[in-house]
Design a protein around this motif. Sequence first.
Motif, mmCIF file in Angstrom:
data_model
loop_
_atom_site.group_PDB
_atom_site.id
_atom_site.type_symbol
_atom_site.label_atom_id
_atom_site.label_comp_id
_atom_site.label_asym_id
_atom_site.label_seq_id
_atom_site.Cartn_x
_atom_site.Cartn_y
_atom_site.Cartn_z
ATOM 1 N N GLY A 1 -33.803 74.079 -18.961
ATOM 2 C CA GLY A 1 -32.974 74.286 -20.155
ATOM 3 C C GLY A 1 -31.552 74.661 -19.753
ATOM 4 N N ASP A 2 -30.702 74.897 -20.760
ATOM 5 C CA ASP A 2 -29.295 75.207 -20.465
ATOM 6 C C ASP A 2 -29.163 76.547 -19.744
ATOM 7 N N ASN A 3 -28.376 76.550 -18.682
ATOM 8 C CA ASN A 3 -28.162 77.771 -17.890
ATOM 9 C C ASN A 3 -26.840 77.637 -17.146
ATOM 10 N N VAL B 1 -32.781 64.321 -19.468
ATOM 11 C CA VAL B 1 -33.443 64.202 -20.770
ATOM 12 C C VAL B 1 -33.393 65.555 -21.455
ATOM 13 N N SER B 2 -32.587 65.647 -22.509
ATOM 14 C CA SER B 2 -32.442 66.952 -23.164
ATOM 15 C C SER B 2 -32.416 66.779 -24.668
ATOM 16 N N GLY B 3 -32.011 67.852 -25.372
ATOM 17 C CA GLY B 3 -31.961 67.776 -26.826
ATOM 18 C C GLY B 3 -30.824 66.895 -27.314
ATOM 19 N N GLY C 1 -23.842 69.170 -14.851
ATOM 20 C CA GLY C 1 -24.495 70.457 -14.576
ATOM 21 C C GLY C 1 -26.012 70.297 -14.546
ATOM 22 N N HIS C 2 -26.572 69.605 -15.544
ATOM 23 C CA HIS C 2 -28.035 69.400 -15.547
ATOM 24 C C HIS C 2 -28.469 68.685 -14.265
ATOM 25 N N ILE C 3 -27.705 67.700 -13.850
ATOM 26 C CA ILE C 3 -28.069 66.981 -12.613
ATOM 27 C C ILE C 3 -28.087 67.957 -11.436
ATOM 28 N N HIS D 1 -18.612 69.168 -16.663
ATOM 29 C CA HIS D 1 -19.296 68.376 -17.687
ATOM 30 C C HIS D 1 -20.767 68.812 -17.717
ATOM 31 N N HIS D 2 -21.280 69.060 -18.932
ATOM 32 C CA HIS D 2 -22.626 69.626 -19.084
ATOM 33 C C HIS D 2 -23.716 68.757 -18.424
ATOM 34 N N ILE D 3 -23.612 67.450 -18.560
ATOM 35 C CA ILE D 3 -24.662 66.570 -17.988
ATOM 36 C C ILE D 3 -24.632 66.631 -16.465
#
Length: 328
Positions: free
Chosen positions: A296-298, A135-137, A114-116, A110-112
């Motif tokens: 950012g996304d990576n 906090v993203s786009g 991933g950000h965590i 799940h993308h979120i």
Amino acid sequence: MLILAIESSCDETSCAVVEDGRNVLSNITATQLDEHSLYGGVVPELASRLHCECISSVCESALSAAGVGKKDIDAIAVTFAPGLVGALLVGVNFAKGFALGANKPLIPVHHIKGHIASNYIAHKSLSPPYLAMVVSGGHTQIMKVDDYTRFTTIGRTIDDAAGEAFDKAARAMGLAYPGGIHIEKAALNGDSKKYKLPFPKTANKYDFSFSGLKTATLNLIHNAKQKKVELDIPSLAASFQHTVCEILSEKFVNAAREHGYKTLALSGGVAANSLLREKIAAHGLEFYYPPLSLCGDNAAMIGCQGYYEYLNGTVGDMTLNAVANQQL
Ligand code: KG4
Ligand code: ZN
């Protein structure tokens, strides 16, 4: 364990090789920023096509930068949700093909989440439990990180995400896309007290609402245009940035205090904002945020989370599909 990770949920095609979750051997990202900025925002169809064009070469580059071959990869992690469905499908199908060809496990991420996980890469000592804000786009939410794979959301945006608000306000101010970084730069020469913008109220005190703030900013700009009054754009940018960062930091820190957390971790594209970092840091809690390269996304963050998902027993199969909306 070597994971090949793939991220294609929005406008970055990214592949990474990550060892045992936190050791990033390579992280290669092809951004589509120039193509989309012509239109002032991400064009979904264009995003899918551009992912198709470059995903193979980005993957080859990630393997060679890591100094490994396809046969060395133990598993493939891929962002399957949430995001632009056509964009996600490119990464998901590429990952399925790779996993099938190499006969290795496929790990949906799940993308979120991933950000965590981006903070685990940068801060080797960080481990759950702690309070996270992404906090993203596309997302703005506060979550208890109970464990590497267990999360409890305590607040989220009820309308626009904070990054989206930055992008829309920037556009109205005549600043370039994506707006966050351009608002931050313009604000350096502005007075954040010059324009008063509203602090939105929400029924759940940890939820966010940015659409009223966005509308107030647009109204201010339209009124000035009608009355032929010249606006001080750096000060409007500074006022807008101050208001968004004040809302985000206040709710995050209050949530931490009321839920008994001493450790906070911020991530997502807007985590690149210096004022937001300063405002949270000013409260003296143990506070983590990723380096700019991981805000950012990576794919590195997907490889990191993929490792913990795998340890927890999460594996996908050839029926894995892309999901545009899936809340955490
Ligand atoms: O995480 P991200 O790369 O993509 C999504 O998953 O959405 O976040 C992109 C968002 C954009 O809205 C962009 O304007 C915002 O992050 N952003 C910033 C800054 N740098 C990027 N917002 C405020 N200040 C910045 N310095
Ligand atoms: Zn993202």
